[in-house]
Write an enzyme that holds these catalytic residues in place. Structure first.
Site, PDB file in Angstrom:
ATOM      1  CG  ASP A 125      -1.967  -1.090   1.189  1.00 23.73           C
ATOM      2  OD1 ASP A 125      -2.445  -1.415   0.088  1.00 23.73           O
ATOM      3  OD2 ASP A 125      -2.317  -1.621   2.255  1.00 23.73           O
ATOM      4  CG  ASP A 139      -6.735  -1.367  -1.993  1.00 18.24           C
ATOM      5  OD1 ASP A 139      -6.849  -2.554  -2.354  1.00 18.24           O
ATOM      6  OD2 ASP A 139      -5.937  -0.999  -1.105  1.00 18.24           O
TER       7      ASP A 139
END
Length: 169
Positions: A125, A139
């Site tokens: 991330d 995402d």
């Protein structure tokens, strides 16, 4: 029997969906690789509303399942992605262009996170807002694609209802 023109149209739609999914998945995987190289020292880049910050998620959305073995998460998400890919492939026959593109975008995010997790058991991330868990481009693809799919479906249902009511008079 299917008309030749329809078969070519379906094939083109599938090609576009595959290109969108693979292109966006590659983009996200490239950004993840960049984030791992550029933000590895714990650096944070403040871009105003959003920050670039490296994090690793062993779970799925919001770290759910982070204590499960990576193999279990890979198997379950792999099955879900396979079902999504089959549904996306089949939607080329009947889905509207916005529906097909939305499905391709969701599939892109799912595949990118799956490939990333397959390497070392975690998802990379790199986007952080300060008030929301750190996330990545995949995402964003999944979330925006799902929202677009809902809107496209509602729009298609509304148009079908209008045609039915208009034809009944």
């Amino acid at each position: 029997m299917t008309a030749p023109g329809h078969t070519a149209t379906v094939a083109r739609a599938r090609l576009v969906m595959a290109a969108v999914a693979l292109g966006l998945a590659a983009l996200d995987l490239g950004l993840k690789a960049w984030a791992e190289r550029g933000l590895a020292a714990g650096d944070t880049v403040d871009l105003g509303v959003i920050q670039l910050r490296l994090a690793f998620n062993p779970g799925v959305a919001f770290s759910l399942g982070d204590t499960l073995p990576a193999g279990v998460l890979l198997a379950v998400t792999g099955l879900i992605i396979t079902a999504l890919a089959v549904y996306t492939w089949r939607s080329a026959r009947t889905g509207t262009l916005p529906m097909r593109l939305a499905l391709a975008v969701v599939l892109a995010g799912a595949v990118a996170n799956f490939v990333d997790r397959a390497v070392d058991g975690v998802v990379t991330d790199y986007l952080h807002t300060g008030w929301f868990p750190t996330f990545n481009g995949a995402d964003v693809f999944i979330t925006l694609g799902a929202a677009a799919l809902i809107l496209a479906t509602l729009h298609a249902d509304h148009r079908a209802k209008d045609r039915t009511e208009g034809g009944a008079q």
